[in-house]
Write a protein that holds these residues in place. Sequence first.
Motif, PDB file in Angstrom:
ATOM      1  N   LYS A  33       0.850  -1.074  -0.215  1.00 24.70           N
ATOM      2  CA  LYS A  33       0.062  -0.004  -0.391  1.00 24.70           C
ATOM      3  C   LYS A  33       1.436   1.502   0.174  1.00 24.70           C
ATOM      4  O   LYS A  33       2.261   1.370   0.616  1.00 24.70           O
ATOM      5  CB  LYS A  33      -0.274  -0.352   1.291  1.00 24.70           C
ATOM      6  N   CYS A  34       0.132   2.070  -0.793  1.00 24.87           N
ATOM      7  CA  CYS A  34       0.975   3.414  -0.774  1.00 24.87           C
ATOM      8  C   CYS A  34       0.248   4.165  -0.506  1.00 24.87           C
ATOM      9  O   CYS A  34      -1.058   4.277  -0.679  1.00 24.87           O
ATOM     10  CB  CYS A  34       1.857   3.761  -2.051  1.00 24.87           C
ATOM     11  N   ILE A  35       0.416   5.757  -0.076  1.00 24.32           N
ATOM     12  CA  ILE A  35      -0.489   6.843  -0.571  1.00 24.32           C
ATOM     13  C   ILE A  35      -0.136   7.738  -1.203  1.00 24.32           C
ATOM     14  O   ILE A  35       1.143   8.070  -2.026  1.00 24.32           O
ATOM     15  CB  ILE A  35       0.031   8.190   1.624  1.00 24.32           C
ATOM     16  N   ILE A  36      -1.243   8.419  -2.522  1.00 25.98           N
ATOM     17  CA  ILE A  36      -0.678   9.551  -3.304  1.00 25.98           C
ATOM     18  C   ILE A  36      -0.967   9.959  -3.902  1.00 25.98           C
ATOM     19  O   ILE A  36      -3.342  10.373  -2.578  1.00 25.98           O
ATOM     20  CB  ILE A  36      -1.569   8.054  -4.699  1.00 25.98           C
ATOM     21  N   GLU A  37      -1.776  11.357  -4.243  1.00 29.50           N
ATOM     22  CA  GLU A  37      -2.215  12.272  -4.036  1.00 29.50           C
ATOM     23  C   GLU A  37      -3.889  11.905  -5.397  1.00 29.50           C
ATOM     24  O   GLU A  37      -3.287  11.168  -6.164  1.00 29.50           O
ATOM     25  CB  GLU A  37      -1.661  14.095  -5.058  1.00 29.50           C
ATOM     26  N   ARG A  38      -4.563  12.147  -4.757  1.00 30.73           N
ATOM     27  CA  ARG A  38      -6.180  11.882  -5.053  1.00 30.73           C
ATOM     28  C   ARG A  38      -5.878  12.875  -6.153  1.00 30.73           C
ATOM     29  O   ARG A  38      -6.364  12.285  -7.299  1.00 30.73           O
ATOM     30  CB  ARG A  38      -6.712  11.907  -4.619  1.00 30.73           C
ATOM     31  N   GLU A  39      -6.447  14.260  -6.153  1.00 35.32           N
ATOM     32  CA  GLU A  39      -6.374  15.112  -6.995  1.00 35.32           C
ATOM     33  C   GLU A  39      -5.547  14.449  -8.184  1.00 35.32           C
ATOM     34  O   GLU A  39      -6.197  14.505  -9.614  1.00 35.32           O
ATOM     35  CB  GLU A  39      -6.023  15.927  -6.093  1.00 35.32           C
ATOM     36  N   ALA A  40      -4.561  14.232  -8.010  1.00 34.65           N
ATOM     37  CA  ALA A  40      -3.122  14.140  -9.346  1.00 34.65           C
ATOM     38  C   ALA A  40      -3.476  13.068  -9.784  1.00 34.65           C
ATOM     39  O   ALA A  40      -4.034  12.916 -11.730  1.00 34.65           O
ATOM     40  CB  ALA A  40      -1.907  14.328  -9.163  1.00 34.65           C
ATOM     41  N   VAL A  41      -3.831  11.797  -9.056  1.00 27.78           N
ATOM     42  CA  VAL A  41      -4.089  10.088 -10.123  1.00 27.78           C
ATOM     43  C   VAL A  41      -5.764  11.052 -11.139  1.00 27.78           C
ATOM     44  O   VAL A  41      -5.170  10.263 -12.060  1.00 27.78           O
ATOM     45  CB  VAL A  41      -4.141   9.572  -9.043  1.00 27.78           C
ATOM     46  N   LEU A  42      -6.587  11.484 -10.763  1.00 27.93           N
ATOM     47  CA  LEU A  42      -7.894  11.622 -10.833  1.00 27.93           C
ATOM     48  C   LEU A  42      -7.820  12.678 -11.900  1.00 27.93           C
ATOM     49  O   LEU A  42      -7.969  11.786 -13.005  1.00 27.93           O
ATOM     50  CB  LEU A  42      -8.824  12.162  -9.890  1.00 27.93           C
ATOM     51  N   ASN A  43      -6.840  13.454 -11.516  1.00 27.87           N
ATOM     52  CA  ASN A  43      -6.565  14.467 -13.146  1.00 27.87           C
ATOM     53  C   ASN A  43      -6.261  13.513 -14.725  1.00 27.87           C
ATOM     54  O   ASN A  43      -6.930  13.942 -14.982  1.00 27.87           O
ATOM     55  CB  ASN A  43      -5.781  15.758 -13.266  1.00 27.87           C
ATOM     56  N   ILE A  44      -5.558  12.715 -14.179  1.00 28.28           N
ATOM     57  CA  ILE A  44      -4.457  11.670 -15.003  1.00 28.28           C
ATOM     58  C   ILE A  44      -5.483  10.882 -15.741  1.00 28.28           C
ATOM     59  O   ILE A  44      -5.482  10.359 -16.711  1.00 28.28           O
ATOM     60  CB  ILE A  44      -3.689  11.285 -14.586  1.00 28.28           C
ATOM     61  N   LEU A  45      -6.138  10.203 -14.455  1.00 29.69           N
ATOM     62  CA  LEU A  45      -7.202   8.775 -15.756  1.00 29.69           C
ATOM     63  C   LEU A  45      -8.219   9.756 -15.891  1.00 29.69           C
ATOM     64  O   LEU A  45      -8.241   9.147 -17.139  1.00 29.69           O
ATOM     65  CB  LEU A  45      -8.085   8.272 -13.853  1.00 29.69           C
ATOM     66  N   ASN A  46      -8.862  10.957 -15.855  1.00 27.31           N
ATOM     67  CA  ASN A  46      -9.906  11.401 -16.790  1.00 27.31           C
ATOM     68  C   ASN A  46      -9.340  12.616 -17.797  1.00 27.31           C
ATOM     69  O   ASN A  46      -9.659  12.403 -18.537  1.00 27.31           O
ATOM     70  CB  ASN A  46     -10.071  13.326 -15.790  1.00 27.31           C
ATOM     71  N   ASP A  47      -7.861  12.571 -18.106  1.00 30.11           N
ATOM     72  CA  ASP A  47      -7.278  12.734 -19.574  1.00 30.11           C
ATOM     73  C   ASP A  47      -7.132  12.050 -19.990  1.00 30.11           C
ATOM     74  O   ASP A  47      -7.542  12.129 -21.465  1.00 30.11           O
ATOM     75  CB  ASP A  47      -6.040  13.753 -19.136  1.00 30.11           C
ATOM     76  N   ILE A  48      -7.198  10.330 -19.506  1.00 29.42           N
ATOM     77  CA  ILE A  48      -6.551   9.393 -20.477  1.00 29.42           C
ATOM     78  C   ILE A  48      -8.481   9.242 -20.755  1.00 29.42           C
ATOM     79  O   ILE A  48      -8.170   8.519 -21.436  1.00 29.42           O
ATOM     80  CB  ILE A  48      -6.447   7.990 -18.908  1.00 29.42           C
ATOM     81  N   LYS A  49      -8.892   9.351 -19.604  1.00 33.30           N
ATOM     82  CA  LYS A  49     -10.487   9.165 -20.118  1.00 33.30           C
ATOM     83  C   LYS A  49     -11.254   9.504 -21.254  1.00 33.30           C
ATOM     84  O   LYS A  49     -11.856   9.279 -22.696  1.00 33.30           O
ATOM     85  CB  LYS A  49     -12.045   8.981 -19.020  1.00 33.30           C
ATOM     86  N   ALA A  50     -10.277  10.959 -21.588  1.00 33.38           N
ATOM     87  CA  ALA A  50     -11.205  12.276 -22.287  1.00 33.38           C
ATOM     88  C   ALA A  50     -10.310  11.473 -24.097  1.00 33.38           C
ATOM     89  O   ALA A  50     -10.888  11.657 -24.696  1.00 33.38           O
ATOM     90  CB  ALA A  50     -10.919  13.145 -22.169  1.00 33.38           C
TER      91      ALA A  50
END
Length: 187
Positions: A33-50
């Motif tokens: 397990k790790c701690i990631i910056e949620r906002e940064a990962v969600l932004n990247i996933l949204n860009d990939i989705k787009a």
Amino acid sequence: MSEANSLNEVMDMIESLYTTVSEAWGVPLGNDKCIIEREAVLNILNDIKAALPVELSEAKRLVSARDEFIGNAKREAESIRKNAEDSARSMLEKQEIVRVAKAQSAEMVANAEYKSKELRRVANEYVDDILRRTEETVAEALKKVNQSRVSFRNLAATPDVPAEDNAEAIAEENAPDAEEIPEAYED
């Protein structure tokens, strides 16, 4: 945006996401397990989705184009095969026509040769028969001429020679030699 740039951007976003997750701080007592910056990962996933719908539609278009190309190639191959079969069938029919024509020609030549030989045979028989009858008629006429000469000489005979002796002498004198009589025509 071109296909290559769009694909490169998506790959860059996935790489960025991978880097973010791999560099994230681990949780104490949890190696997985790790701690990631949620906002940064969600932004990247949204860009990939787009970006993915563009990539997916492009992939669908490429698959459709590929399927159409394969369909066209199959139709063309079928057309070529059908044309080849038709051409082969036509060639076989032409060969059959030539074979039949040659057979008929050979039969006609054989019939003509047979008829020609038969006509020659019949003509030879006819000519031989005519010559034989002519020979008989000439021999009969010669016999009558000889008889007429004998009769005429007998009438004009001298008184000191008997008529029978005079007739025999004339017949011997007018009889043709064996060498002079032509032999009958033979084939």
